[in-house]
Write an enzyme that holds these catalytic residues in place. Structure first.
Site, short mmCIF file in Angstrom:
data_model
loop_
_atom_site.label_atom_id
_atom_site.label_comp_id
_atom_site.label_asym_id
_atom_site.label_seq_id
_atom_site.Cartn_x
_atom_site.Cartn_y
_atom_site.Cartn_z
N PHE A 173 -49.52 1.57 -67.46
CA PHE A 173 -49.00 0.52 -66.57
C PHE A 173 -47.49 0.54 -66.67
O PHE A 173 -46.92 0.46 -67.76
CB PHE A 173 -49.52 -0.87 -66.98
CG PHE A 173 -49.09 -1.93 -66.00
CD1 PHE A 173 -49.82 -2.17 -64.85
CD2 PHE A 173 -47.92 -2.66 -66.21
CE1 PHE A 173 -49.41 -3.12 -63.92
CE2 PHE A 173 -47.51 -3.61 -65.29
CZ PHE A 173 -48.26 -3.85 -64.14
N ASP A 190 -41.71 4.11 -72.10
CA ASP A 190 -41.79 2.74 -71.59
C ASP A 190 -42.09 1.86 -72.80
O ASP A 190 -43.23 1.80 -73.27
CB ASP A 190 -42.89 2.65 -70.54
CG ASP A 190 -43.06 1.22 -70.00
OD1 ASP A 190 -42.60 0.27 -70.66
OD2 ASP A 190 -43.67 1.07 -68.92
N LYS A 238 -39.27 -7.51 -71.31
CA LYS A 238 -40.10 -8.54 -71.95
C LYS A 238 -39.41 -9.28 -73.11
O LYS A 238 -38.65 -10.19 -72.87
CB LYS A 238 -41.42 -7.93 -72.39
CG LYS A 238 -42.37 -7.66 -71.19
CD LYS A 238 -43.77 -7.41 -71.66
CE LYS A 238 -44.72 -6.97 -70.56
NZ LYS A 238 -45.36 -8.06 -69.84
C1 LIG Z 1 -45.62 -1.18 -70.38
C2 LIG Z 1 -45.14 -2.00 -69.22
N1 LIG Z 1 -44.31 -1.46 -68.34
C3 LIG Z 1 -43.83 -2.17 -67.29
C4 LIG Z 1 -44.21 -3.48 -67.09
C5 LIG Z 1 -43.65 -4.26 -65.94
O1 LIG Z 1 -42.75 -5.21 -66.42
P1 LIG Z 1 -42.34 -6.49 -65.54
O2 LIG Z 1 -43.57 -7.28 -65.32
O3 LIG Z 1 -41.30 -7.18 -66.35
O4 LIG Z 1 -41.77 -5.97 -64.26
C6 LIG Z 1 -45.10 -4.08 -67.98
C7 LIG Z 1 -45.58 -5.45 -67.76
O5 LIG Z 1 -46.61 -5.86 -68.22
C8 LIG Z 1 -45.57 -3.33 -69.07
O6 LIG Z 1 -46.42 -3.86 -69.97
#
Ligand SMILES: Cc1ncc(COP(=O)(O)O)c(C=O)c1O
Length: 395
Positions: A135, A220, A249
């Site tokens: 994700f 990520d 986050k």
């Molecule tokens: C691993 C990862 N990447 C990207 C995102 C996207 O982040 P945002 O919701 O702050 O755009 C998330 C959100 O849950 C995530 O867990």
């Protein structure tokens, strides 16, 4: 329906699956607890989906926010900004000496910046290989990098050049590389996909593969970073360095922030005008982030997270042996973990926990995801484990 539930149904586009009568309306938070409108107290084992790493309303973060809000709350990125450069300095010194930062407002935006930078690096190389079950966010490129069909299927046509390999299977990544490949993008610990931890050979193998092929390795760390796994960044558990890292986050202490951290070789790829953000690196958010980093980098803090992670693991493993028909497996690292179930009752358990005063997350039908604030105590961890145990009994 309560007035808030009615207003939500009337005015908010329905993307979050809130349930009237079940989903609490949270109005206050302190430490690892939150309270709903009716005064009911919940132990927060979700931490705002990995955002509240130092809990709710930490006094040092509140102070930093209030102080900066009273001095200068926004300034265009046309100008220099002291909190922004100070935060960048702290991030770089503790992450990738020699590197540089681009500030955005969310995880998705940090990923977009990483994808754009990778494409800008070598003309003609535009393909990104990510992992199945990954994700990476919701904007079109971040969504296309996300290796889960359910999120992508209604939004065609999607941007070109994305493909998906199997997590923890190095060969499957190698097989997808061609002369147009720009980067490999992975979560060192997959979060939304149900908490899957990278194997050491896989992650170090990816580093060697990217070096050999001359392509970028992007981590990520949006969910796995900021101390969640017992190290500031999850990849430090294996000592494998990324070329680009996306952070968000937990960094903002509850305020919206995203950051792309680029290693030294990639700090001059973007030129003025290539990328920008109106709010990215906002002074209030950067001040909050500095307060968060200071707490996490206090001596002993991350060692404690490691210990608490082991405690939680042990507690969940006890549940697995007490409920062999229902609980299947523990997965995780530090305070980022999942309890896998043998039956599709994750949603039922999640609802029972809400009723008893514990916030957790159900990922799909069979996975419970736990992301408690890192400041949680062993007693509070035990309180949560006991509530999950009672919910398993009722199931
Ligand atoms: C691993 C990862 N990447 C990207 C995102 C996207 O982040 P945002 O919701 O702050 O755009 C998330 C959100 O849950 C995530 O867990």
């Amino acid at each position: 329906m309560s007035k808030t539930e009615q207003q939500e149904a009337e005015y908010i586009i329905n993307t979050y699956n809130r349930k009237p009568g079940l989903t609490p309306c949270l109005v206050r938070g302190e430490g690892v607890y939150v309270w709903d409108k009716g005064g009911k107290k919940y132990l927060d084992f979700l931490g705002g989906l990995a955002v509240n790493v130092i809990g709710h309303c930490h006094p040092q973060v509140v102070e930093a926010i209030c102080k900066q809000a009273g001095i200068l709350s926004h300034v265009s990125n046309i100008y220099y900004s002291v909190p922004q450069v100070k935060l960048a300095e702290q991030l770089i010194q503790n992450t990738m000496p020699g590197g540089k930062v681009f500030f955005a407002n969310s995880g998705t935006e940090a990923i977009e910046a990483a994808i754009k930078l990778s494409r800008r690096y070598k003309p003609g190389r535009f393909k990104i290989i990510s992992a199945e079950r990954s994700f990476h966010g919701r904007t079109l490129a971040a969504l296309t990098a996300t290796g889960q069909l359910k999120y992508r299927e209604h939004f065609n046509p999607l941007p070109e050049g994305f493909s998906y390999a199997t997590y923890n299977d190095l060969e499957s990544f190698a097989a997808l590389i061609d002369e147009q490949t720009a980067a490999i993008l992975i979560e060192p610990v997959q979060g939304e996909g149900g908490i899957y931890v990278a194997e050491e050979n896989f992650i170090s193998g990816l580093r060697e593969l990217c070096d050999r092929e001359g392509i970028l390795l992007i981590f990520d760390e949006i969910q796995s970073g900021m101390g969640r796994t017992g190290k500031l960044w999850a990849h430090q558990n294996w000592g494998v360095r990324p070329d680009l890292m996306a952070v968000a986050k937990g960094l903002g202490g509850g305020l919206p922030i995203g950051a792309l951290v680029a290693a030294e070789d990639y700090t001059s790829v973007f030129e003025p005008g290539d990328h920008a953000s109106t709010f990215g690196g906002n002074p209030v958010v950067c001040s909050a982030a500095m307060a968060v980093l200071k707490i996490i980098l206090t001596e002993g803090f991350l060692d404690d997270v490691h210990e608490k992670g082991l405690y939680l693991k042990k507690g969940l493993e006890k549940l697995i042996s007490s409920y062999p028909d229902l609980a299947a497996e523990y997965r995780g690292l530090g305070l980022m973990c999942a309890l896998e179930l043998k039956k599709p009752v994750a949603r039922q358990i999640y609802e029972k926990c809400i009723t008893t005063g514990l916030l957790i997350n159900a990922v799909g039908d069979t996975t419970l995801r736990l992301l408690p604030p890192l400041i949680i105590t062993m007693d509070e961890l035990q309180e949560g484990i006991d509530i999950i145990g009672s919910a398993l009994t009722e199931c």
